[in-house]
Design an enzyme around this catalytic site. Structure first.
Site, PDB file in Angstrom:
ATOM      1  N   CYS A 111       0.812  -1.223   0.000  1.00 39.22           N
ATOM      2  CA  CYS A 111       0.000   0.000   0.000  1.00 39.22           C
ATOM      3  C   CYS A 111       0.844   1.271   0.000  1.00 39.22           C
ATOM      4  O   CYS A 111       0.318   2.375   0.114  1.00 39.22           O
ATOM      5  CB  CYS A 111      -0.943  -0.012   1.202  1.00 39.22           C
ATOM      6  SG  CYS A 111      -2.009  -1.474   1.244  1.00 39.22           S
ATOM      7  N   LYS A 176      -8.231  -0.170  10.636  1.00 37.84           N
ATOM      8  CA  LYS A 176      -8.209  -1.222   9.622  1.00 37.84           C
ATOM      9  C   LYS A 176      -7.220  -2.295  10.056  1.00 37.84           C
ATOM     10  O   LYS A 176      -6.036  -2.025  10.228  1.00 37.84           O
ATOM     11  CB  LYS A 176      -7.811  -0.645   8.269  1.00 37.84           C
ATOM     12  CG  LYS A 176      -7.687  -1.697   7.184  1.00 37.84           C
ATOM     13  CD  LYS A 176      -7.467  -1.082   5.826  1.00 37.84           C
ATOM     14  CE  LYS A 176      -7.244  -2.162   4.776  1.00 37.84           C
ATOM     15  NZ  LYS A 176      -7.040  -1.585   3.444  1.00 37.84           N
ATOM     16  N   ARG A 198       0.870  -7.187   5.375  1.00 41.47           N
ATOM     17  CA  ARG A 198       0.584  -5.778   5.650  1.00 41.47           C
ATOM     18  C   ARG A 198       0.659  -5.437   7.144  1.00 41.47           C
ATOM     19  O   ARG A 198       0.134  -4.439   7.596  1.00 41.47           O
ATOM     20  CB  ARG A 198      -0.807  -5.414   5.129  1.00 41.47           C
ATOM     21  CG  ARG A 198      -1.030  -5.673   3.649  1.00 41.47           C
ATOM     22  CD  ARG A 198      -2.072  -4.716   3.086  1.00 41.47           C
ATOM     23  NE  ARG A 198      -2.695  -5.166   1.863  1.00 41.47           N
ATOM     24  CZ  ARG A 198      -2.104  -5.260   0.682  1.00 41.47           C
ATOM     25  NH1 ARG A 198      -0.818  -4.979   0.555  1.00 41.47           N
ATOM     26  NH2 ARG A 198      -2.780  -5.655  -0.381  1.00 41.47           N
ATOM     27  N   LYS A 229     -12.860  -1.662  10.076  1.00 37.18           N
ATOM     28  CA  LYS A 229     -12.805  -2.678   9.022  1.00 37.18           C
ATOM     29  C   LYS A 229     -11.904  -3.811   9.440  1.00 37.18           C
ATOM     30  O   LYS A 229     -10.797  -3.546   9.883  1.00 37.18           O
ATOM     31  CB  LYS A 229     -12.252  -2.015   7.754  1.00 37.18           C
ATOM     32  CG  LYS A 229     -12.073  -2.951   6.601  1.00 37.18           C
ATOM     33  CD  LYS A 229     -11.360  -2.278   5.478  1.00 37.18           C
ATOM     34  CE  LYS A 229     -11.049  -3.349   4.446  1.00 37.18           C
ATOM     35  NZ  LYS A 229     -10.166  -2.866   3.425  1.00 37.18           N
ATOM     36  N   SER A 255     -14.871  -8.451   1.928  1.00 40.26           N
ATOM     37  CA  SER A 255     -15.021  -9.528   0.943  1.00 40.26           C
ATOM     38  C   SER A 255     -15.170 -10.910   1.582  1.00 40.26           C
ATOM     39  O   SER A 255     -16.032 -11.690   1.181  1.00 40.26           O
ATOM     40  CB  SER A 255     -13.833  -9.516  -0.011  1.00 40.26           C
ATOM     41  OG  SER A 255     -12.608  -9.622   0.690  1.00 40.26           O
ATOM     42  N   TYR A 294     -20.925  -5.591  -0.313  1.00 40.44           N
ATOM     43  CA  TYR A 294     -21.141  -6.100  -1.676  1.00 40.44           C
ATOM     44  C   TYR A 294     -22.587  -6.548  -1.872  1.00 40.44           C
ATOM     45  O   TYR A 294     -22.999  -6.834  -2.976  1.00 40.44           O
ATOM     46  CB  TYR A 294     -20.159  -7.251  -1.959  1.00 40.44           C
ATOM     47  CG  TYR A 294     -18.719  -6.805  -1.777  1.00 40.44           C
ATOM     48  CD1 TYR A 294     -18.058  -6.121  -2.800  1.00 40.44           C
ATOM     49  CD2 TYR A 294     -18.044  -6.985  -0.566  1.00 40.44           C
ATOM     50  CE1 TYR A 294     -16.759  -5.659  -2.627  1.00 40.44           C
ATOM     51  CE2 TYR A 294     -16.745  -6.540  -0.386  1.00 40.44           C
ATOM     52  CZ  TYR A 294     -16.109  -5.866  -1.417  1.00 40.44           C
ATOM     53  OH  TYR A 294     -14.838  -5.393  -1.236  1.00 40.44           O
TER      54      TYR A 294
HETATM   55  C1  PBG Z   1      -6.833  -1.568  -0.167  1.00 42.77           C
HETATM   56  C2  PBG Z   1      -8.070  -2.176   0.347  1.00 42.77           C
HETATM   57  C3  PBG Z   1      -8.309  -3.506   0.761  1.00 42.77           C
HETATM   58  C4  PBG Z   1      -9.670  -3.587   1.028  1.00 42.77           C
HETATM   59  C5  PBG Z   1     -10.210  -2.330   0.816  1.00 42.77           C
HETATM   60  N1  PBG Z   1      -9.210  -1.476   0.410  1.00 42.77           N
HETATM   61  C6  PBG Z   1      -7.437  -4.695   0.814  1.00 42.77           C
HETATM   62  C7  PBG Z   1      -6.273  -4.781   1.691  1.00 42.77           C
HETATM   63  O1  PBG Z   1      -5.985  -3.940   2.522  1.00 42.77           O
HETATM   64  O2  PBG Z   1      -5.556  -5.772   1.473  1.00 42.77           O
HETATM   65  C8  PBG Z   1     -10.398  -4.835   1.465  1.00 42.77           C
HETATM   66  C9  PBG Z   1     -11.847  -4.866   1.139  1.00 42.77           C
HETATM   67  C10 PBG Z   1     -12.479  -6.215   1.234  1.00 42.77           C
HETATM   68  O3  PBG Z   1     -11.868  -7.225   1.650  1.00 42.77           O
HETATM   69  O4  PBG Z   1     -13.657  -6.291   0.875  1.00 42.77           O
HETATM   70  N2  PBG Z   1      -5.806  -1.391   0.742  1.00 42.77           N
END
Ligand code: PBG
Length: 303
Positions: A111, A176, A198, A229, A255, A294
């Site tokens: 990122c 997050k 990450r 999140k 997701s 979603y």
């Molecule tokens: C980008 C980002 C991510 C998600 C939203 N923005 C992935 C990550 O951090 O690897 C995840 C969204 C999801 O899983 O629905 N950094």
């Protein structure tokens, strides 16, 4: 009459994946019902989302080419920027939010920029600012930094204000977590890191107090909406953020949370419609004002 929490389309945000090409709608294998779409198809979808009563979309870009800096992220003619312009022109009542991050655009999938095998926080800020400004120029209503670099909300707020975009709001991915539930998204956005993970910038799942400090910093730096999140494994933190800060709180039903329900539903193991409502209601009951999910379009049609 005495029901305390109501699920309503007004609170939902539909994520969309924008890819190159024309007439493209490519299903994401690990997320049945979700597709990568070219700009023309994104506009068709955006129209249906608005018609279903969902007020907002959040856009993720899948670029044609990737490089170490992720320079497609601030290309004014790239997919996301074109999608913003087209949606604002053709479906003007839809609020357009953009995800501001480099992982979809960097060839290493992190990122931020990588130096000496790790992500360089401060060098990344300037690139995120370029990306946010490019989205604002295209007409984004809200930019949503999801990178988890320290100081990015302040950097983006300052740059937006100086460039005549004082009215573009910031929804910060504040708390997050380094979660196992992002797996399917990384297929959808083609953004899995090529080495390492990450954990040097996303949060450690056991840490709730630290989440409060991250939220406090983002609010101080100018965030208009703060996000927790993922949602389901962190409902306690949604509750804490709402009660400690009393600001607009978003929760991302990510997701992996989507795919679990879908998979069980497709197998006939659970009653999918009821389970979706129950799960999203719990996120609202925990205190979320907004839910990124979603399921948004499909659910709104049922509500
Ligand atoms: C980008 C980002 C991510 C998600 C939203 N923005 C992935 C990550 O951090 O690897 C995840 C969204 C999801 O899983 O629905 N950094």
């Amino acid at each position: 009459m005495v029901r305390e929490t109501r699920l309503c389309a007004d609170n939902l945000v539909q994520p969309l994946f924008v890819c190159p090409g024309r007439g493209v709608s490519r299903p994401v294998a690990s997320m049945p019902g979700v597709a990568q779409r070219s700009v023309d198809n994104v506009v068709v979808e955006a129209r249906e989302i608005a018609a279903a009563g969902v007020p907002a979309v959040i856009l993720f870009g899948i670029p044609e080419r990737k490089d170490p800096q992720g320079s497609e992220a601030w290309n004014d003619d790239a997919e996301v920027q074109r999608a913003i312009r087209e949606i604002k022109e053709r479906v003007p009542r839809l609020t357009v939010i953009t995800d501001v991050c480099l992982c979809e655009y960097t060839d290493h999938g992190h990122c931020g920029v990588v130096a000496g095998g790790d992500v360089d926080n401060d060098a990344t800020l300037e690139l995120l600012v370029r990306e946010a400004l490019s989205h604002a120029r295209a007409g984004a209503d809200i930019v949503a930094p999801s990178d988890m670099m320290d100081g990015r909300v302040g950097a983006i707020r300052g740059a937006l204000d100086q460039s005549g975009f004082a009215r573009v709001a910031i929804m910060a991915y504040s708390a997050k977590f380094a979660s196992a539930f992002y797996g399917p998204f990384r297929d959808a956005a083609e953004s899995a890191p090529k080495f390492g993970d990450r954990r040097s910038y996303q949060m450690d799942p056991p840490n709730g107090d630290e989440a409060m400090r991250e939220v406090a910093l983002d609010i101080e730096e100018g965030a208009d909406i703060v996000m927790v999140k993922p949602a389901l494994a962190y409902l306690d933190l949604i509750w804490r953020v709402k009660h400690e800060f009393n600001v607009p709180v978003a929760a991302y039903n990510v997701s992996g949370e989507y795919s679990m329900l879908r998979a069980a539903g497709l197998n006939g193991w659970i009653e999918e419609d009821r389970a979706i409502k129950e799960v999203l209601t719990s996120i609202r009951r925990a205190g979320a004002d907004l839910i990124l999910t979603y399921f948004a379009k499909e659910l709104a049609a049922h509500l």
